[in-house]
Design a protein around this motif. Sequence first.
Motif, PDB file in Angstrom:
ATOM      1  N   VAL A  23       0.853  -1.189   0.000  1.00 31.31           N
ATOM      2  CA  VAL A  23       0.000   0.000   0.000  1.00 31.31           C
ATOM      3  C   VAL A  23       0.889   1.240   0.000  1.00 31.31           C
ATOM      4  CG1 VAL A  23      -1.666   1.333   1.351  1.00 31.31           C
ATOM      5  CG2 VAL A  23      -1.904  -1.161   1.159  1.00 31.31           C
ATOM      6  N   PRO A  24       0.807   2.042  -1.074  1.00 31.32           N
ATOM      7  CA  PRO A  24       1.591   3.281  -1.090  1.00 31.32           C
ATOM      8  C   PRO A  24       1.091   4.220   0.003  1.00 31.32           C
ATOM      9  CG  PRO A  24       0.677   2.777  -3.275  1.00 31.32           C
ATOM     10  CD  PRO A  24       0.021   1.859  -2.298  1.00 31.32           C
ATOM     11  N   ILE A  25       2.024   4.965   0.564  1.00 28.58           N
ATOM     12  CA  ILE A  25       1.623   5.982   1.531  1.00 28.58           C
ATOM     13  C   ILE A  25       2.285   7.295   1.147  1.00 28.58           C
ATOM     14  CG2 ILE A  25       3.385   5.138   3.184  1.00 28.58           C
ATOM     15  CD1 ILE A  25       1.469   6.204   5.407  1.00 28.58           C
ATOM     16  N   ALA A  26       1.448   8.301   0.945  1.00 27.13           N
ATOM     17  CA  ALA A  26       1.945   9.641   0.592  1.00 27.13           C
ATOM     18  C   ALA A  26       1.798  10.507   1.836  1.00 27.13           C
ATOM     19  CB  ALA A  26       1.175  10.182  -0.600  1.00 27.13           C
ATOM     20  N   GLY A  27       0.743  11.333   1.910  1.00 27.79           N
ATOM     21  CA  GLY A  27       0.516  12.133   3.117  1.00 27.79           C
ATOM     22  C   GLY A  27       0.082  11.266   4.287  1.00 27.79           C
ATOM     23  N   GLY A  28      -0.485  10.123   3.976  1.00 26.17           N
ATOM     24  CA  GLY A  28      -0.919   9.204   5.030  1.00 26.17           C
ATOM     25  C   GLY A  28      -2.231   9.583   5.687  1.00 26.17           C
ATOM     26  N   THR A  29      -2.895  10.607   5.197  1.00 23.96           N
ATOM     27  CA  THR A  29      -4.089  11.084   5.901  1.00 23.96           C
ATOM     28  C   THR A  29      -5.303  10.184   5.663  1.00 23.96           C
ATOM     29  OG1 THR A  29      -4.664  12.596   4.109  1.00 23.96           O
ATOM     30  CG2 THR A  29      -3.301  13.480   5.892  1.00 23.96           C
ATOM     31  N   ASP A  30      -5.237   9.332   4.681  1.00 26.16           N
ATOM     32  CA  ASP A  30      -6.231   8.253   4.565  1.00 26.16           C
ATOM     33  C   ASP A  30      -5.658   6.940   5.097  1.00 26.16           C
ATOM     34  OD1 ASP A  30      -8.630   9.299   3.473  1.00 26.16           O
ATOM     35  OD2 ASP A  30      -7.699   9.436   1.493  1.00 26.16           O
ATOM     36  N   VAL A  31      -4.435   6.629   4.680  1.00 26.16           N
ATOM     37  CA  VAL A  31      -3.849   5.326   5.024  1.00 26.16           C
ATOM     38  C   VAL A  31      -3.754   5.144   6.533  1.00 26.16           C
ATOM     39  CG1 VAL A  31      -1.748   3.926   4.938  1.00 26.16           C
ATOM     40  CG2 VAL A  31      -2.540   5.101   2.880  1.00 26.16           C
ATOM     41  N   MET A  32      -3.272   6.169   7.235  1.00 26.10           N
ATOM     42  CA  MET A  32      -3.060   5.995   8.672  1.00 26.10           C
ATOM     43  C   MET A  32      -4.387   5.858   9.429  1.00 26.10           C
ATOM     44  SD  MET A  32       0.018   5.499   8.977  1.00 26.10           S
ATOM     45  CE  MET A  32      -0.105   5.190  10.738  1.00 26.10           C
ATOM     46  N   PRO A  71       0.939  18.792  -1.948  1.00 24.50           N
ATOM     47  CA  PRO A  71      -0.117  18.942  -0.954  1.00 24.50           C
ATOM     48  C   PRO A  71      -1.125  20.044  -1.339  1.00 24.50           C
ATOM     49  CG  PRO A  71       1.947  19.831  -0.123  1.00 24.50           C
ATOM     50  CD  PRO A  71       2.255  19.196  -1.449  1.00 24.50           C
ATOM     51  N   TYR A  72      -2.324  19.881  -0.815  1.00 21.58           N
ATOM     52  CA  TYR A  72      -3.407  20.825  -1.136  1.00 21.58           C
ATOM     53  C   TYR A  72      -3.003  22.270  -0.869  1.00 21.58           C
ATOM     54  CZ  TYR A  72      -6.485  16.761  -1.436  1.00 21.58           C
ATOM     55  OH  TYR A  72      -7.062  15.580  -1.803  1.00 21.58           O
ATOM     56  N   SER A  73      -2.260  22.484   0.224  1.00 24.05           N
ATOM     57  CA  SER A  73      -1.927  23.874   0.565  1.00 24.05           C
ATOM     58  C   SER A  73      -1.090  24.513  -0.539  1.00 24.05           C
ATOM     59  CB  SER A  73      -1.193  23.930   1.902  1.00 24.05           C
ATOM     60  OG  SER A  73      -0.103  23.034   1.884  1.00 24.05           O
ATOM     61  N   GLY A 115     -14.352  12.268  -1.936  1.00 31.01           N
ATOM     62  CA  GLY A 115     -13.090  12.993  -2.120  1.00 31.01           C
ATOM     63  C   GLY A 115     -13.341  14.309  -2.829  1.00 31.01           C
ATOM     64  N   ASP A 116     -12.757  15.374  -2.308  1.00 32.63           N
ATOM     65  CA  ASP A 116     -13.099  16.698  -2.825  1.00 32.63           C
ATOM     66  C   ASP A 116     -12.391  17.050  -4.124  1.00 32.63           C
ATOM     67  OD1 ASP A 116     -14.987  17.433  -0.911  1.00 32.63           O
ATOM     68  OD2 ASP A 116     -13.416  17.930   0.522  1.00 32.63           O
ATOM     69  N   ALA A 117     -11.292  16.387  -4.416  1.00 31.67           N
ATOM     70  CA  ALA A 117     -10.602  16.721  -5.666  1.00 31.67           C
ATOM     71  C   ALA A 117     -11.388  16.239  -6.889  1.00 31.67           C
ATOM     72  CB  ALA A 117      -9.206  16.096  -5.682  1.00 31.67           C
TER      73      ALA A 117
HETATM   74  C1  FAD Z   1      -9.156  14.725   9.640  1.00 32.53           C
HETATM   75  C2  FAD Z   1      -9.280  14.412   8.175  1.00 32.53           C
HETATM   76  C3  FAD Z   1     -10.130  15.164   7.405  1.00 32.53           C
HETATM   77  C4  FAD Z   1     -10.261  14.896   6.044  1.00 32.53           C
HETATM   78  N1  FAD Z   1     -11.074  15.694   5.313  1.00 32.53           N
HETATM   79  C5  FAD Z   1     -11.168  15.485   3.985  1.00 32.53           C
HETATM   80  C6  FAD Z   1     -11.972  16.338   3.179  1.00 32.53           C
HETATM   81  O1  FAD Z   1     -12.573  17.291   3.659  1.00 32.53           O
HETATM   82  N2  FAD Z   1     -12.040  16.078   1.865  1.00 32.53           N
HETATM   83  C7  FAD Z   1     -11.356  15.046   1.285  1.00 32.53           C
HETATM   84  O2  FAD Z   1     -11.438  14.874   0.097  1.00 32.53           O
HETATM   85  N3  FAD Z   1     -10.598  14.225   2.026  1.00 32.53           N
HETATM   86  C8  FAD Z   1     -10.484  14.422   3.351  1.00 32.53           C
HETATM   87  N4  FAD Z   1      -9.696  13.593   4.102  1.00 32.53           N
HETATM   88  C9  FAD Z   1      -9.073  12.446   3.457  1.00 32.53           C
HETATM   89  C10 FAD Z   1      -7.640  12.671   2.946  1.00 32.53           C
HETATM   90  O3  FAD Z   1      -7.016  13.740   3.591  1.00 32.53           O
HETATM   91  C11 FAD Z   1      -7.602  12.908   1.455  1.00 32.53           C
HETATM   92  O4  FAD Z   1      -8.191  11.860   0.764  1.00 32.53           O
HETATM   93  C12 FAD Z   1      -6.186  13.122   0.937  1.00 32.53           C
HETATM   94  O5  FAD Z   1      -6.257  13.565  -0.393  1.00 32.53           O
HETATM   95  C13 FAD Z   1      -5.348  11.863   0.972  1.00 32.53           C
HETATM   96  O6  FAD Z   1      -4.035  12.195   0.555  1.00 32.53           O
HETATM   97  P1  FAD Z   1      -2.743  11.564   1.237  1.00 32.53           P
HETATM   98  O7  FAD Z   1      -1.567  12.023   0.490  1.00 32.53           O
HETATM   99  O8  FAD Z   1      -2.740  11.788   2.685  1.00 32.53           O
HETATM  100  O9  FAD Z   1      -3.042  10.011   0.923  1.00 32.53           O
HETATM  101  P2  FAD Z   1      -2.555   8.693   1.658  1.00 32.53           P
HETATM  102  O10 FAD Z   1      -3.310   8.475   2.911  1.00 32.53           O
HETATM  103  O11 FAD Z   1      -1.086   8.643   1.741  1.00 32.53           O
HETATM  104  O12 FAD Z   1      -3.046   7.653   0.579  1.00 32.53           O
HETATM  105  C14 FAD Z   1      -4.396   7.482   0.250  1.00 32.53           C
HETATM  106  C15 FAD Z   1      -4.585   6.342  -0.711  1.00 32.53           C
HETATM  107  O13 FAD Z   1      -3.975   6.631  -1.940  1.00 32.53           O
HETATM  108  C16 FAD Z   1      -2.953   5.685  -2.218  1.00 32.53           C
HETATM  109  N5  FAD Z   1      -1.863   6.443  -2.830  1.00 32.53           N
HETATM  110  C17 FAD Z   1      -1.264   7.551  -2.327  1.00 32.53           C
HETATM  111  N6  FAD Z   1      -0.351   8.003  -3.208  1.00 32.53           N
HETATM  112  C18 FAD Z   1      -0.376   7.178  -4.270  1.00 32.53           C
HETATM  113  C19 FAD Z   1       0.325   7.127  -5.505  1.00 32.53           C
HETATM  114  N7  FAD Z   1       1.242   8.041  -5.836  1.00 32.53           N
HETATM  115  N8  FAD Z   1       0.031   6.154  -6.373  1.00 32.53           N
HETATM  116  C20 FAD Z   1      -0.923   5.220  -6.064  1.00 32.53           C
HETATM  117  N9  FAD Z   1      -1.613   5.227  -4.939  1.00 32.53           N
HETATM  118  C21 FAD Z   1      -1.340   6.199  -4.050  1.00 32.53           C
HETATM  119  C22 FAD Z   1      -2.623   5.060  -0.915  1.00 32.53           C
HETATM  120  O14 FAD Z   1      -2.130   3.760  -1.072  1.00 32.53           O
HETATM  121  C23 FAD Z   1      -3.983   5.047  -0.255  1.00 32.53           C
HETATM  122  O15 FAD Z   1      -4.732   3.977  -0.729  1.00 32.53           O
HETATM  123  C24 FAD Z   1      -9.544  13.831   5.468  1.00 32.53           C
HETATM  124  C25 FAD Z   1      -8.693  13.074   6.258  1.00 32.53           C
HETATM  125  C26 FAD Z   1      -8.551  13.352   7.594  1.00 32.53           C
HETATM  126  C27 FAD Z   1      -7.626  12.520   8.424  1.00 32.53           C
END
Ligand code: FAD
Lengths: 298, 793
Positions: A23-32, A71-73, A115-117
């Motif tokens: 499982v790839p992890i980027a920001g980890g905000t979904d994975v974690m 990142p979104y920011s 997902g908002d994107a």
């Molecule tokens: C408190 C909180 C609030 C949130 N609010 C919102 C919100 O308002 N709107 C919203 O849309 N989301 C929200 N999210 C969800 C999350 O932040 C988003 O989906 C964000 O875009 C995930 O990005 P990430 O880099 O953290 O992904 P990660 O958690 O690192 O990865 C998410 C998934 O994508 C896969 N992945 C990541 N990078 C790659 C890559 N390069 N190639 C293939 N697969 C990949 C991972 O394996 C995993 O399955 C929230 C999360 C939290 C914890």
Amino acid sequence: MEFLRPASWQEALAAKAEHPSAVPIAGGTDVMVEINFDHRRPDHLLDLNRIGELEEWETGEDTVRLGASVPYSKIMAGLRRELPGLALASHTVASPQIRNRGGVGGNLGTASPAGDAHPALLAGGAAVEAESVRGSRLIPIDDFYTGVKRNALAPDELIRAVHLKKASGPQQFSKVGTRNAMVIAVCAFGIALHPDTRTVRTGIGSAAPTPVRARTAEEFLAAALDEAGLWESRKAVPPAVAKQFAVLVAAAANPIDDVRGTAAYRRHALGVMARRTLGWTWEQYRGHGSEQGSTSCA
Amino acid sequence: MGITRTPTSLTQSEATRGGIGESTLRPDGTLKVTGEFAYSSDLWHEDMLWGYTLRSTVAHATIASIDTGEALATPGVYAVLTYDDLPTEVKHYGLEIRDTPVLAHGKVRHHGEPVALVAADHPETARRAAAKIRVVYEPLPVITDEASATAPDAVLVHDGREDHHIGHVAHPNIVHRQPILRGDADRAAARADVVVSGEYVFGMQDQAFLGPESGLAVPAEDGGVDLYVATQWLHSDLRQIAPVLGLPERKVRMTLSGVGGAFGGREDLSMQIHGCLLALRTGKPVKIVYNRFESFFGHVHRHPARLWYEHGATRDGKLTHVRCRIVLDGGAYASASPAVVGNAASLSIGPYVVDDVDIEALALYTNNPPCGAMRGFGAVQACFAYEAQMDKVAARLGMDPVEFRQINAMEQGTVMPTGQLVDSPAPVAELLRRVKSRPLPPERQWETTEGADVRALPGGLSNTTHGEGVVRGVGYAVGIKNVGFSEGFDDYSTARVRMQVINGEPVATVHTAMAEVGQGGVTVHAQIARSELGVTQVTILPADTRVGSAGSTSASRQTYMTGGAVKNTCEAVREKVFDLGRRKFGTYHPAWATAELLLEGGRVVTDGGEALAEIADVLEDEVVDLELEFRHRPTQAFDLRTGQGNGHVQYSFAAHRAVVEVDTELGLVKVVELACAQDVGKALNPLSVVGQIQGGTTQGLGVAVMEEIVVDPKTALVRNPSFTDYLIPTILDTPTIPVDVLELADEHAPYGLRGVGEAPTLSSTPAVLAAIRQATGLELNRTPVRPEHLTGS
Ligand SMILES: Cc1cc2nc3c(=O)[nH]c(=O)nc-3n(C[C@H](O)[C@H](O)[C@H](O)COP(=O)(O)OP(=O)(O)OC[C@H]3O[C@@H](n4cnc5c(N)ncnc54)[C@H](O)[C@@H]3O)c2cc1C
């Protein structure tokens, strides 16, 4: 659980080929979140954070190639002009902390209907650049979402970047949540006017099993604008057209009742957002209204 | 010993004068803001194990079997406990009624009920082992509302009740019922020119404190246990814990750990007994920390309620009578339900003069999540309904809603529906006048020179409107809350105060068992000691059970009660100092015998300001050390038939004006301003007072527009146990909260103070609802309001 930390993109692709279930992890905000809740216990985590190019973007003549981990920011701050719809959508994601970590690659990886994107990517006509040791391909965004939290990536593929045309016209994004910030969408809507091709594209979030376009609404609107010569005259969109557009957007959704809202409300709200965002984009196209109709904020 | 202690001790520097009435800074403030404060979840002990609680996945079922074999065989697991492992005959606990099994016994009564415990050397090992425990449930029908609870053939949530309420309830699925009858509502109704009735629904709110339940139990050599825990009332916990462990109370030594908020949710036990059981069984320290998901099952919630009201009034705006019926859902266990019923009934008509009332409040046993104490405690639900009614009556009479309230406002000398005389200031009309006379925020406040500022609009950053569909509304509400424990409860607090000379300086040490849950009690105690003892250096010792009970940090009572106890003990200590002084120096100056003496600036002075001696010289090596109890005026139980009785100690009042912008097309709300006026008797720490009022106001806003635990009516399962879907206000949802503080002394209370914490939670919710009603023209008989209620979709 093994933690793989490739130092380069090539190493990452090799690791993914060797461990397709990693499982790839980027920001980890979904994975974690998934791991903490024990919804998921992967054998391998593939950390992408050492791969600098994933956090960069390139701006060409007409297009932006947005690294998967930008990142979104940074999208909000640096791509407002080129990708206004995505920048607006980015601003509605979560909180500043999450926006500093999360990005579009992760949003696509999760492929949640909320997902908002996604509405912005659909409206902008994006293409996802997927790569594996076998090679690279561009997946049109329309083909990317294949089911609830499922996408078109092959097991050995990673997302390298997202390709988006630079905005040739106004774009908007709007989302309903029951809180004024830091909220998961009850439903969301994105719209992009493409004056160069005289088309309109849309995206609907959280109101169907996957993010979807409102194609009938898009076609209806494009035809109505063409017929009345509005692209040239830049006259106001007749209220009846805006209303019908809203009806067709609502009809394109396939929402459910859940703890966040009712199906009926989602349809209703999509109609309202469609009418309003059409109004904002068209006013901007006509040369009225500010760039995005709203002031920037942190 | 490796225990992380919570830094609640404070020693003020020389420069700090800091007596009562000053906004001295909190000793824990900087630590909390910088993230350094140690909460109970940060507790750590060498060699400790981690406890985990297996909880029921169904709401109502008999347990056919529990198989712990595989869990026990898991490497790293030290113990697995079920009901059968409980060591003594005492296997239940409860605040008032001991109806809650320490671990489920043959039956589970709500979603998330503790069924088994695991201790292991790693939290993940404990969790995984718990997942291997096989529990076979045989489903029972779920009781979820009044109809299903009181049907003649309803399944009983508790068989064979023997508590002291069973004798006066009509059905065993009713925990407690309190009627209040005064005057003659039927006769008075005949005088009414208008009669208005309504049915109201209040959703289930959660305390949503940020620090989840957690604690550390350390077995001791004497066979006892030391328990470090975040709680609201150490001694109440102790009384419930010790018998289950089979230990005398002196062998269960409790110390308060860092508490991350409480709001009522820590009045009941969570991990306390579980942690001790595992520690005693394994002989090792055991830490238990709930995560956010578990926390939603780890504490009681605010009672959801259904309320029926009838109000009558004459053409000139005088209320003739009120009839009401309040049905509170207590969930599976009693918790604080009986007391919540008493509050809801006795405060059910609000701060108004009504001589003829017919009131009934009751709490049900159901299979919904247990409900109990939460800020506002029964008065909140009633206020939401009676204030909606007051607006409706005013509208029917064509009167201004504030004026109508003022005409009927209670004041000092008013008699409550319980027959109790209100014998201290009750400035209800004045509070309303104050919030009403404030200038309103400008119309279309979101407009800037660069366009619309979405942060100031409904939908906020989600960018749903730039002004389209937005309508402003303004609403008012006022409420009444009791302070302190009521209905004849022997409510007292203990304070130990020591005065001695250290390095030539007089130093006061204050020791109480008061739970500092964030309210600022430790700040106020130091202020009181400084004012009473004329010292600058005050040390506040950590709260523990080596000192007598301080009662609960709830019912807006701690500044009154433990603050009062500190004052009371300080006064006795002061007298001892004077006695010492008289003995030592009395012959040198006649004023020692004749003048009124004070302690000020480190000296003994006369009321005329003449210094007689340094405290340090009076004390020298003497240590004055006293521990005394302090009680408020006694109260009485409410008569079970008529509800008459002097049940309450003190009342507190707050009024709000809410200004909202509603996106009427999307049903989204932005609260722009929530002005509050409150009488606090005396503001011991003005900044803390404002903080309490703003916090209470915001919690009231939360349940007006977003906060609700959603329980599936078919299964009684909780649908949103997370902060993803249980939403609490962010700073962007929190409006400007201008606060107007009145200080009208209550002569019966220490310093004339009036408890502050709860009153602002009451009127905030109905004020917001009133404002949304004004903007939309909708009835809105339910809180929280959801977008679909405003759009009709
Ligand atoms: C408190 C909180 C609030 C949130 N609010 C919102 C919100 O308002 N709107 C919203 O849309 N989301 C929200 N999210 C969800 C999350 O932040 C988003 O989906 C964000 O875009 C995930 O990005 P990430 O880099 O953290 O992904 P990660 O958690 O690192 O990865 C998410 C998934 O994508 C896969 N992945 C990541 N990078 C790659 C890559 N390069 N190639 C293939 N697969 C990949 C991972 O394996 C995993 O399955 C929230 C999360 C939290 C914890």
